[in-house]
Design a protein around this motif. Structure first.
Motif, PDB file in Angstrom:
ATOM      1  N   ARG A  62      35.986  39.413  38.170  1.00 18.23           N
ATOM      2  CA  ARG A  62      35.324  39.963  39.353  1.00 18.23           C
ATOM      3  C   ARG A  62      36.396  40.397  40.354  1.00 18.23           C
ATOM      4  N   SER A  65      41.179  44.521  37.940  1.00 21.09           N
ATOM      5  CA  SER A  65      41.181  45.807  37.233  1.00 21.09           C
ATOM      6  C   SER A  65      41.515  45.693  35.745  1.00 21.09           C
ATOM      7  N   SER A  90      32.063  38.720  34.939  1.00 24.68           N
ATOM      8  CA  SER A  90      32.325  40.079  35.392  1.00 24.68           C
ATOM      9  C   SER A  90      31.204  40.580  36.287  1.00 24.68           C
ATOM     10  N   ASP A  91      31.582  41.408  37.258  1.00 25.65           N
ATOM     11  CA  ASP A  91      30.570  42.078  38.063  1.00 25.65           C
ATOM     12  C   ASP A  91      30.322  43.493  37.547  1.00 25.65           C
ATOM     13  N   ASP A  92      30.900  43.805  36.385  1.00 27.80           N
ATOM     14  CA  ASP A  92      30.752  45.130  35.778  1.00 27.80           C
ATOM     15  C   ASP A  92      30.210  44.970  34.358  1.00 27.80           C
ATOM     16  N   VAL A  94      29.611  47.009  32.098  1.00 32.49           N
ATOM     17  CA  VAL A  94      30.251  47.886  31.115  1.00 32.49           C
ATOM     18  C   VAL A  94      31.453  47.197  30.483  1.00 32.49           C
ATOM     19  N   GLN A  95      32.134  46.312  31.233  1.00 37.12           N
ATOM     20  CA  GLN A  95      33.328  45.645  30.715  1.00 37.12           C
ATOM     21  C   GLN A  95      33.038  44.863  29.440  1.00 37.12           C
TER      22      GLN A  95
END
Length: 124
Positions: A62, A65, A90-92, A94-95
């Protein structure tokens, strides 16, 4: 010798990340926290090569990069860490799917905000 419930944590860079170490310690884990990927990997590989058991590695990405797929590939490529349990926070969304697409799933993927019950279950 390492503690049998050792967890290596790559700390995220958001406001909630600092609470993660305290939460894990409260559940009885021995936490080794890292701010830099190179330190995390170096220590993890050194522990594994010496035969020490690491219960889990938590990659709290989080606010970071780094590519989870690339980090996971490093763990899975080494014979000493290939079977280590790795949890992605993760806050993404897609990761996590990027790692799945490369045929390297994480043992568990947790989103943000972090659900403590799901984390506890992932560590079981």
């Amino acid at each position: 010798m390492t503690h049998p419930n050792t967890v290596h944590v790559l700390n995220g860079q958001n406001a909630d990340s600092g609470d993660l170490d305290s939460l894990l310690r409260g559940w009885g884990f021995h936490v080794r926290a890292f701010s830099h990927v190179a330190d995390l990997l170096g220590t993890t590989f050194q522990y594994a090569e010496q035969g020490h058991r690491i219960a889990h590695t938590l990659l709290d990405l989080r606010g970071r990069s780094e590519s989870p797929a690339e980090l996971l590939a490093l763990y899975r490529a080494s014979s000493v860490t290939r079977k280590q349990r790795i949890i992605l926070i993760s806050d993404d969304p897609v990761q996590a799917s990027q790692a799945e697409e490369h045929g390297m799933p994480f043992d568990s993927v947790l989103g943000s905000p972090l659900d403590k019950t799901l984390l506890f279950n992932a560590l079981d």
